[in-house]
Enzyme design. Sequence first.
Site, PDB file in Angstrom:
ATOM      1  N   CYS D  19       0.846  -1.205   0.000  1.00 30.53           N
ATOM      2  CA  CYS D  19       0.000   0.000   0.000  1.00 30.53           C
ATOM      3  C   CYS D  19       0.875   1.246   0.000  1.00 30.53           C
ATOM      4  O   CYS D  19       1.971   1.245   0.546  1.00 30.53           O
ATOM      5  CB  CYS D  19      -0.898   0.011   1.229  1.00 30.53           C
ATOM      6  SG  CYS D  19      -2.068  -1.359   1.251  1.00 30.53           S
ATOM      7  N   ASP D  20       0.358   2.321  -0.590  1.00 26.01           N
ATOM      8  CA  ASP D  20       1.161   3.535  -0.686  1.00 26.01           C
ATOM      9  C   ASP D  20       0.583   4.654   0.166  1.00 26.01           C
ATOM     10  O   ASP D  20      -0.277   4.425   1.025  1.00 26.01           O
ATOM     11  CB  ASP D  20       1.331   3.937  -2.151  1.00 26.01           C
ATOM     12  CG  ASP D  20       0.011   4.316  -2.811  1.00 26.01           C
ATOM     13  OD1 ASP D  20      -1.010   4.515  -2.105  1.00 26.01           O
ATOM     14  OD2 ASP D  20       0.010   4.417  -4.051  1.00 26.01           O
ATOM     15  N   ILE D  21       1.088   5.859  -0.047  1.00 20.15           N
ATOM     16  CA  ILE D  21       0.701   7.010   0.758  1.00 20.15           C
ATOM     17  C   ILE D  21      -0.814   7.206   0.767  1.00 20.15           C
ATOM     18  O   ILE D  21      -1.383   7.694   1.731  1.00 20.15           O
ATOM     19  CB  ILE D  21       1.384   8.286   0.198  1.00 20.15           C
ATOM     20  CG1 ILE D  21       2.911   8.165   0.334  1.00 20.15           C
ATOM     21  CG2 ILE D  21       0.896   9.532   0.897  1.00 20.15           C
ATOM     22  CD1 ILE D  21       3.680   9.285  -0.370  1.00 20.15           C
ATOM     23  N   GLY D  23      -2.934   4.990   0.983  1.00 18.61           N
ATOM     24  CA  GLY D  23      -3.576   3.936   1.780  1.00 18.61           C
ATOM     25  C   GLY D  23      -4.149   2.815   0.936  1.00 18.61           C
ATOM     26  O   GLY D  23      -4.886   1.964   1.437  1.00 18.61           O
ATOM     27  N   ILE D  24      -3.838   2.827  -0.349  1.00 18.05           N
ATOM     28  CA  ILE D  24      -4.355   1.803  -1.260  1.00 18.05           C
ATOM     29  C   ILE D  24      -3.189   1.080  -1.930  1.00 18.05           C
ATOM     30  O   ILE D  24      -2.061   1.569  -1.933  1.00 18.05           O
ATOM     31  CB  ILE D  24      -5.284   2.417  -2.325  1.00 18.05           C
ATOM     32  CG1 ILE D  24      -4.540   3.491  -3.143  1.00 18.05           C
ATOM     33  CG2 ILE D  24      -6.517   3.024  -1.662  1.00 18.05           C
ATOM     34  CD1 ILE D  24      -5.401   4.159  -4.211  1.00 18.05           C
TER      35      ILE D  24
END
Lengths: 144, 144, 144, 144
Positions: D19-21, D23-24
């Site tokens: 997941c990235d910044i 949140g996905i």
Amino acid sequence: MTEPGYIFSEDFSVRDYECDIQGIVNNANYQHYLEHARHEFLISRGVSFARLHEEGTDLIVTRVEIDYKYPLRSGDKFVVSLHIRRQGNVRLVFVQDIFRKPDRKHIVHAEVTGIVTKKGKPVSPVHVAEKLGLEQEINRNRLK
Amino acid sequence: MTEPGYIFSEDFSVRDYECDIQGIVNNANYQHYLEHARHEFLISRGVSFARLHEEGTDLIVTRVEIDYKYPLRSGDKFVVSLHIRRQGNVRLVFVQDIFRKPDRKHIVHAEVTGIVTKKGKPVSPVHVAEKLGLEQEINRNRLK
Amino acid sequence: MTEPGYIFSEDFSVRDYECDIQGIVNNANYQHYLEHARHEFLISRGVSFARLHEEGTDLIVTRVEIDYKYPLRSGDKFVVSLHIRRQGNVRLVFVQDIFRKPDRKHIVHAEVTGIVTKKGKPVSPVHVAEKLGLEQEINRNRLK
Amino acid sequence: MTEPGYIFSEDFSVRDYECDIQGIVNNANYQHYLEHARHEFLISRGVSFARLHEEGTDLIVTRVEIDYKYPLRSGDKFVVSLHIRRQGNVRLVFVQDIFRKPDRKHIVHAEVTGIVTKKGKPVSPVHVAEKLGLEQEINRNRLK
């Protein structure tokens, strides 16, 4: 540019896909940075990790110790610096530090221990060290 | 299934994209396995890493030590097992081992030290440990 | 340096951990290169992907088409170039090409379609395009 | 379990490092999921991607089209399902869908085109299709 005490430095920028839900670089990615800096160091000395592998010689990491001092964030630039020492008869230790740019904030300190294998068997690292022009260096810093 | 001495285990399969030119799992990916096992452990105790972060509480890794004993290869299945101990007042240490399946070949031993922060400040891990049902556990194994 | 027809280019080197058992860059990593080039393009225009996210504005990729023409290998250097066009009312398309250096071998052609969302709802990309100094550009290349 | 119309399905859980910044799950990671499902499909038919490579046969992806319909988040479970068709003389197309579990929310639709190479030269996919027990399947769905 390489700092005093280090024999090689490589510049990087944080890529957003390396950041996680907390908005900071995910821990495993620092290992990628450290590895890429080591491989670029090899290349700077005329040695390719991939070509060594094709010739049956592998550099194998046997242990890493990483101290995470401060996180990198999206947009940060940083440098990975390294020096190297020999440990006992067969081990090489890459001592690596990551500093944020331009403020030199200390991000990571790491010690990465490796061995050289030939067709899967550990061999003396002296032959690889010679290729790297490091024979004196690794003996001067040798730890028993 | 969790082995004696461990409080949690998670099964994995090597994914081919995790392997590198040498045909073995790239070193940094073991940190991904270790992290995912820790987060699944939290979930098994009703605690979500992502939800903790939304509430302002973060689990921050401050140090990892990883001994690479034997490499995983394409097609391998393995288990990551863990237990936990407290170190001093603020640190938790996750002791984690990776074993290949089904022969229990020991692949990696790791010690991952973390702290709990609230809005960026280190706090006692007791509150999180209580949520995890680990209060007795972390004090029994406490190292000064 | 940006090639004619492109509005931005970013230089890269292959990192060995991005290569797989076949000795070539794993397919998913090209998406990382493409994404990083897009985000560096934003930064070159004064727009940060991470800051946009903090302000509630997200750039969401809804579709990618990638043609893999020739693989990158360990040691290769390459450039990712891009231009942008508007598609219909809400979509932006980043047209991106990867060329090996220095021989300009065409490695990848990609078209990456995105939308702009504000607090999760699609909005016109005009506001973001203005920030990027691209208002004329995206309308000139507009596809219905 | 494999859904009607698909010939193979593989279950996954989102790992937080994917997941990235925002949140996905980061876009490139869906390609990792799709690839891992394809390789597990091969293994389910007795064919190993790594062993094929050692024998000089490679499955090369030449094009991907991915429609991102809805994002996966931390904690999500999902299934990757696939079927396969032949396109012209040399191309195989893996049609792949990702569904969140248990609500069957459609996350991704992808079409991944590949060719079979022997010592680097494209060859008919019939030999590999036979190994996979897919000879009838790929001809029934053949597109000119």
